[in-house]
Design an enzyme around this catalytic site. Structure first.
Site, PDB file in Angstrom:
ATOM      1  N   ASP A 202      38.034  67.508  61.385  1.00  0.00           N
ATOM      2  CA  ASP A 202      39.341  66.888  61.610  1.00  0.00           C
ATOM      3  C   ASP A 202      39.245  65.961  62.823  1.00  0.00           C
ATOM      4  O   ASP A 202      39.027  64.765  62.677  1.00  0.00           O
ATOM      5  CB  ASP A 202      40.399  67.966  61.811  1.00  0.00           C
TER       6      ASP A 202
ATOM      7  N   LYS B 149      44.080  62.885  57.229  1.00  0.00           N
ATOM      8  CA  LYS B 149      45.314  62.598  57.967  1.00  0.00           C
ATOM      9  C   LYS B 149      45.390  61.080  58.150  1.00  0.00           C
ATOM     10  O   LYS B 149      44.791  60.528  59.082  1.00  0.00           O
ATOM     11  CB  LYS B 149      45.318  63.291  59.329  1.00  0.00           C
TER      12      LYS B 149
ATOM     13  N   ARG C  79      50.962  66.849  60.282  1.00  0.00           N
ATOM     14  CA  ARG C  79      50.739  66.970  61.723  1.00  0.00           C
ATOM     15  C   ARG C  79      51.784  67.914  62.289  1.00  0.00           C
ATOM     16  O   ARG C  79      52.833  68.142  61.688  1.00  0.00           O
ATOM     17  CB  ARG C  79      50.848  65.605  62.416  1.00  0.00           C
TER      18      ARG C  79
ATOM     19  N   LYS D  52      46.565  71.693  53.588  1.00  0.00           N
ATOM     20  CA  LYS D  52      47.130  72.447  54.704  1.00  0.00           C
ATOM     21  C   LYS D  52      48.631  72.164  54.774  1.00  0.00           C
ATOM     22  O   LYS D  52      49.038  71.009  54.812  1.00  0.00           O
ATOM     23  CB  LYS D  52      46.459  72.042  56.011  1.00  0.00           C
TER      24      LYS D  52
END
Length: 424
Positions: free
Chosen positions: A311, A336, A365, A387
């Site tokens: 990440d 992301k 986020r 996620k």
């Protein structure tokens, strides 16, 4: 149909943590509206796209984003008038060129990313379809398996738990509805298990999971296992872990915090390997520091019973993912889009992953928003698992409802089968 951009307008709003964020409206000549806003994270990689803030201590403690808003209204917007919203690549390239820096420091990654989202949403509106269908170029056949961030690490009054997120994933659910129920039931049961262990109700952590009750990861995983067993889900829910190790890394002595002591990368890798042999993990994220290029390949070689994902290590950047692939350092990355700053660049990184057999795992986020585009990407790209965060706050519940709604609206749509992705 005239899908040229007629107007671009930005404003300052706040995210779920009450931090100012940029929201952008793009309206086409035919009146179709696309709206986008830029969430921000708490664990932020040093190579992420810049979140431009004003630094004025008199407003939101320096966190306001009026400069980024003005950059949209006065620089980005005029440059995009007349451009076709269907040409995402051209729109994003104009903004990248206008900014002129790798991290989008001049105009602000938050300004550029919000505009990028608004453009692709306007394109989907022109076509009269949900954005995920526009991305998929038609109906979708699966929705991803959600995961739930149930225990949060960090610094607390009486302890520091260095691993950032302890996650459960109902990989054995048969439907998205059942997967959501299993996650929620386990989360609620975990409160009872933690209350018994602590002697009082657990604290709510900043990311809305329960505050870590111990410095020892195995104590936490055992308590999570107890909650899973109490719910009757043993063998159907596995773990995942976001270590966010850069947050606890000491660059001066090249050590990591673990159970109250400092350890080197070799010791941390050995401990993670031990965890994966004791418990079933779908993935471990950011096991090492975001610049520890030497140790990631060693970890990937040693740890074979789970997927290692990057990440902060990758920040959705294709060049960093390419380097990690060439070093055989990872099994995949956390997707992301705001880390890299445009939808085009995020999709290029995704395409590289797919072409090279790597996993892409979308994630919101911590400073999240309702209607986060990562959900459209997750469903539209037909990704296996994602996620979602803790099932507690509105923008996180919105993500779960999004999955159930998408499955219901697309005939024959099922929960993704991720059995081929599991290594335990």
């Amino acid at each position: 149909m005239n899908s040229a951009i007629r107007s671009v307008h930005a404003r300052q709003l706040v995210d779920c943590k009450c931090r100012p964020m940029v929201e952008v409206d793009i309206i086409t000549e035919d009146g179709f509206l696309g709206r986008g806003c830029a969430p921000t994270g708490s664990s932020v990689g040093m190579f992420e796209s810049c979140v431009l803030r004003d630094g004025n201590p008199e407003e939101y403690h320096g966190m306001s984003v009026h400069k980024a808003v003005d950059n949209v209204n006065n620089i980005i917007g005029p440059a995009l008038i007349g451009k076709d919203v269907h040409d995402q690549k051209a729109i994003d390239e104009i903004m990248i060129e206008l900014d002129g820096t790798p991290e989008k420091k001049n105009l602000g990654g938050n300004a550029i990313y919000s505009t990028s989202i608004a453009a692709i949403r306007a394109a989907a509106e022109c076509e009269g379809m949900p954005l995920y269908n526009y991305i998929a170029k038609g109906p979708v056949k699966t929705v991803p398996v959600p995961s739930f961030n149930v225990v949060n690490g960090g610094h607390y009054a009486d302890l520091t738990q260095p691993f950032n997120e302890y996650i459960i994933m109902p990989y054995g659910a048969g439907t998205i509805e059942k997967a959501v129920e299993m996650g929620i039931n386990t989360f609620q049961e975990l409160e009872r298990v933690l209350t018994k262990y602590l002697g009082h109700k657990p604290e709510v952590a900043p990311s809305y999971g329960y505050a870590a009750p111990s410095e020892d990861p195995e104590v936490i995983l055992d308590l999570m296992s107890e909650a899973i067993e109490n719910c009757g889900y043993s063998g159907k829910i596995a773990f995942a872990l976001d270590c966010a190790s850069s947050e606890m890394y000491d660059r001066h002595n090249d050590t990591y915090l673990l159970k109250g002591s400092r350890v080197n990368s070799r010791q941390l890798i050995e401990y993670a390997k031990h965890l994966t042999e004791k418990y079933n993990f779908v993935f471990i994220e950011d096991l090492l520091d975001e610049e520890d290029w030497n140790s990631y390949p060693k970890a990937h070689e040693a740890i074979t019973r789970t997927n290692l994902l990057g990440d902060d290590f990758i920040v959705t950047n294709m060049e960093r993912l390419k380097r990690a692939y060439e070093l055989n350092a990872l099994d995949g990355f956390i997707l992301k889009p705001n880390q890299v700053g445009t939808i085009t660049e995020a999709l290029q990184t995704y395409d590289f992953a797919m072409e090279h057999g790597l996993l892409a795992t979308p994630s919101g986020r911590s400073g999240g928003v309702i209607g986060d585009i990562v959900m459209d990407l997750a469903v539209g790209l037909q990704i296996g698992f994602i996620k979602n965060g803790a099932p507690r706050s509105g923008e996180r519940i919105d993500k779960l409802n999004f999955l159930m709604r998408a499955a219901d609206l697309n005939e024959g749509c099922k929960l993704a089968d991720i059995s081929s992705m599991l290594k335990f």
